[in-house]
Scaffold this active site. Structure first.
Site, PDB file in Angstrom:
ATOM      1  CG  HIS A 142      -2.036  -1.008   1.105  1.00 59.63           C
ATOM      2  ND1 HIS A 142      -3.314  -0.666   0.748  1.00 59.63           N
ATOM      3  CD2 HIS A 142      -2.048  -2.360   1.259  1.00 59.63           C
ATOM      4  CE1 HIS A 142      -4.070  -1.754   0.708  1.00 59.63           C
ATOM      5  NE2 HIS A 142      -3.320  -2.800   1.022  1.00 59.63           N
ATOM      6  CG  ASP A 145       0.127   9.362   0.592  1.00 59.15           C
ATOM      7  OD1 ASP A 145       0.005   8.196   1.018  1.00 59.15           O
ATOM      8  OD2 ASP A 145      -0.502  10.324   1.055  1.00 59.15           O
TER       9      ASP A 145
HETATM   10  C1  GDG Z   1      -2.157   4.027   3.275  1.00 60.88           C
HETATM   11  C2  GDG Z   1      -1.142   4.655   2.318  1.00 60.88           C
HETATM   12  C3  GDG Z   1      -2.815   4.488   0.475  1.00 60.88           C
HETATM   13  C4  GDG Z   1      -8.641  10.324   7.458  1.00 60.88           C
HETATM   14  N1  GDG Z   1      -8.995  11.091   8.503  1.00 60.88           N
HETATM   15  C5  GDG Z   1     -10.161  10.608   8.926  1.00 60.88           C
HETATM   16  C6  GDG Z   1     -10.521   9.515   8.137  1.00 60.88           C
HETATM   17  N2  GDG Z   1      -9.570   9.366   7.238  1.00 60.88           N
HETATM   18  C7  GDG Z   1      -9.599   8.350   6.160  1.00 60.88           C
HETATM   19  C8  GDG Z   1      -9.645   8.985   4.805  1.00 60.88           C
HETATM   20  C9  GDG Z   1      -9.068   7.894   3.917  1.00 60.88           C
HETATM   21  C10 GDG Z   1      -8.105   7.186   4.868  1.00 60.88           C
HETATM   22  O1  GDG Z   1      -8.443   7.558   6.186  1.00 60.88           O
HETATM   23  C11 GDG Z   1      -6.670   7.620   4.627  1.00 60.88           C
HETATM   24  O2  GDG Z   1      -6.199   7.009   3.476  1.00 60.88           O
HETATM   25  P1  GDG Z   1      -4.951   7.592   2.689  1.00 60.88           P
HETATM   26  O3  GDG Z   1      -4.865   6.841   1.429  1.00 60.88           O
HETATM   27  O4  GDG Z   1      -5.157   9.048   2.446  1.00 60.88           O
HETATM   28  O5  GDG Z   1      -3.664   7.444   3.615  1.00 60.88           O
HETATM   29  P2  GDG Z   1      -3.020   6.334   4.652  1.00 60.88           P
HETATM   30  O6  GDG Z   1      -3.806   6.234   5.902  1.00 60.88           O
HETATM   31  O7  GDG Z   1      -1.615   6.765   4.842  1.00 60.88           O
HETATM   32  O8  GDG Z   1      -3.101   4.936   3.858  1.00 60.88           O
HETATM   33  C12 GDG Z   1      -1.869   5.424   1.209  1.00 60.88           C
HETATM   34  C13 GDG Z   1      -3.710   3.744   1.440  1.00 60.88           C
HETATM   35  O9  GDG Z   1      -2.945   3.103   2.466  1.00 60.88           O
HETATM   36  C14 GDG Z   1      -4.565   2.697   0.727  1.00 60.88           C
HETATM   37  O10 GDG Z   1      -3.802   1.815  -0.032  1.00 60.88           O
HETATM   38  O11 GDG Z   1      -3.626   5.259  -0.403  1.00 60.88           O
HETATM   39  O12 GDG Z   1      -0.940   5.973   0.299  1.00 60.88           O
HETATM   40  O13 GDG Z   1      -0.258   5.537   3.019  1.00 60.88           O
HETATM   41  O14 GDG Z   1     -10.051   6.983   3.509  1.00 60.88           O
HETATM   42  O15 GDG Z   1     -10.963   9.344   4.502  1.00 60.88           O
HETATM   43  N3  GDG Z   1     -11.644   8.805   8.294  1.00 60.88           N
HETATM   44  C15 GDG Z   1     -12.486   9.197   9.293  1.00 60.88           C
HETATM   45  N4  GDG Z   1     -12.203  10.244  10.116  1.00 60.88           N
HETATM   46  C16 GDG Z   1     -11.076  10.987   9.967  1.00 60.88           C
HETATM   47  O16 GDG Z   1     -10.850  11.966  10.696  1.00 60.88           O
HETATM   48  N5  GDG Z   1     -13.621   8.504   9.481  1.00 60.88           N
END
Ligand code: GDG
Length: 463
Positions: free
Chosen positions: A157, A365
């Site tokens: 990921h 990322d």
């Molecule tokens: C890893 C990789 C890759 C965030 N704040 C809140 C909240 N979130 C949710 C977002 C989104 C998720 O968390 C974050 O996903 P990301 O992809 O932006 O980043 P990582 O957590 O670092 O994830 C990344 C991912 O895995 C998937 O393969 O894309 O690059 O680092 O869905 O909406 N959700 C809630 N409250 C929050 O305050 N409910």
């Protein structure tokens, strides 16, 4: 008729029944498990002071959750120590923040062994095994050691860095051997896939073949890109739902007619928060006409607070947000609302829709799902603008966003300005291009294309 092969998913954390409503990714994996029947295997989230052995099975319809606990020592060595203090920084190009500790690596190895043995006991000959992420680089090796010969895929990921960076990991050879035990290794982007292939060729003499195939360590495997997607309809529904619009409307009233600039990121040094705050500060310095007209909301739920680099980051971000506010605020306007907490998914979706500008500027990322969720939540007739780091995996697909170098503070400030000033027809045109990408490459397509490619790769390696 032959029963469909069971799907076995292994990931450090699982979306077990009864937990807070999981995000799109977890739902997509659960859907696949519900379709075929199968097992979701991983850490229970429990840390026990004493020895722990064995597995807890929770049955929910056609899905078994097989959960193992960690001891305090394992949690510290495997999870905090190796996964989060060594692997996470190096794979995000931050060798400077990495702590290499042989003992932590050896505990990481032990946990992968113990979990691998536990999982091997649950497998049936015609299962399909899909391992997720950097916590479990060595799991397949243990499965093979326990005579598991079936199709086994791995998806990373987070980024796979340039070979020069990956090779800084003292245990990179063991990890490479572990990865080579799979039939298919999936990455978020073409760049990550190429980095992996180049690393395998340069460091281990891999023979690179057509269509992502490589021969290395006496095995044949395939490496390919499978960019993670979201469920756009789920986000759109949430964004237009009453429960989402209520908090967004409240915020809207507070903002009055100020344009909302929004950032949503776990508090993590990969997300580029200090640079982003500096860029917002530069925006206020460089464009005086914005005084009182723009409001930046940054939502940053805390994560991994036990790791020093995260505590340091929090202090730095606190300080910067405070300083920019104290330099620019007046009695009726606070430019930055910086919220160190999480919000329900619906609330986030409502805020995405209210925002004029979505600021997604990580230094690195794997993909970044916030960028895709922001796009999905927009009003098609009056969409906001996405400002996206060129170093997010998502930039490979979302090139209709305003792409920026997150280190270039003045350029990011200029991009925010451009986004705020962008005429409706250009906003709509860019948004339509982005929306068609996220609809087409959604999470179901990600999952299905990975599983199809895994089945095909396993068939090929066995002929
Ligand atoms: C890893 C990789 C890759 C965030 N704040 C809140 C909240 N979130 C949710 C977002 C989104 C998720 O968390 C974050 O996903 P990301 O992809 O932006 O980043 P990582 O957590 O670092 O994830 C990344 C991912 O895995 C998937 O393969 O894309 O690059 O680092 O869905 O909406 N959700 C809630 N409250 C929050 O305050 N409910």
């Amino acid at each position: 008729m032959r029963a469909m092969t069971r799907l076995i998913i292994a990931s450090n954390r699982t979306a077990r029944p009864g937990e807070a409503r999981p995000g799109g990714l977890a739902v997509a994996l659960l859907d696949a498990l519900n379709d075929r029947g199968g097992i979701w295997f991983g850490w229970s989230g429990e840390v026990l002071e004493r020895e722990t052995r064995g597995i807890n099975l929770l049955v929910d319809g056609k899905v078994d959750f097989a959960l193992a606990n960690l001891t305090r020592r394992e949690y510290e060595g495997y999870y905090l120590g190796y996964a989060n203090r060594a692997l996470w920084p190096v794979l995000h190009y931050r060798v400077d923040l990495a702590e290499f500790d042989d003992e932590a690596f050896s505990i990481y190895e032990d946990v992968n062994r113990r979990f691998g043995r536990l999982l091997a006991q649950l497998l049936r000959a015609d299962d399909l095994v899909w391992i997720h992420d950097y916590h479990f680089f060595l799991l397949a090796r243990e499965l093979r050691y326990n005579n598991w010969r079936g199709p086994t895929g791995f998806f990373l990921h987070i980024p796979f860095p340039a070979p020069e960076v990956f090779a800084a990991l003292p245990a990179h050879v063991q990890i490479a051997r572990g990865l080579a035990e799979h039939d298919l290794v999936g990455f978020q982007t073409r760049r990550d896939t190429e980095n992996f292939r180049r690393y395998m060729a340069e460091h281990h003499g891999a023979e690179l073949q057509q269509d992502g195939w490589l021969r290395v360590f006496g095995r044949r495997l395939r490496a390919a890109a499978f960019p993670v997607g979201i469920d756009p309809d789920e986000i759109r529904r949430a964004a237009t739902d009453a429960s989402a619009s209520a908090p967004a409307e409240r915020l809207g009233r507070i903002l009055e007619d100020r344009a909302l600039v929004l950032g949503v990121d776990r508090m993590d040094y990969s997300k580029g928060l200090p640079q982003r705050l500096a860029a917002f500060g530069a925006l206020l310095d460089n464009y005086d006409q914005l005084r009182g007209r723009v409001s930046y909301v940054q939502i940053s739920p805390l994560s991994r607070e036990e790791v020093n680099a995260y505590a340091d980051l929090r202090e730095e971000v606190d300080r910067l947000a405070g300083r920019i506010n104290s330099e620019h605020a007046d009695l009726t306007w606070t430019p930055i609302r910086y919220l160190v907490r999480g919000y329900p998914r619906e609330t986030l979706a409502g805020l995405y829709r209210l925002a004029r500008v979505g600021l997604v500027t990580p230094l690195r990322d794997g993909m970044n799902l916030v960028a895709k969720e922001f796009v999905a939540a927009q009003d098609p007739e009056d969409p906001g603008v996405l400002v996206l780091s060129e170093f997010a995996g998502a930039a490979e697909q979302l090139d209709a966003a305003l792409l920026v170098n997150p280190h270039d503070v003045n350029a990011v400030a200029a991009a925010i300005w451009r986004a705020l000033e962008m005429p409706a027809d250009e906003r709509i045109e860019r948004w339509q291009a982005l929306d068609s990408v996220i609809r087409d490459a959604d999470v179901a397509r990600w999952r299905n294309s990975f599983l199809d490619a895994l089945t095909a790769a396993a068939a090929e390696t066995r002929t």
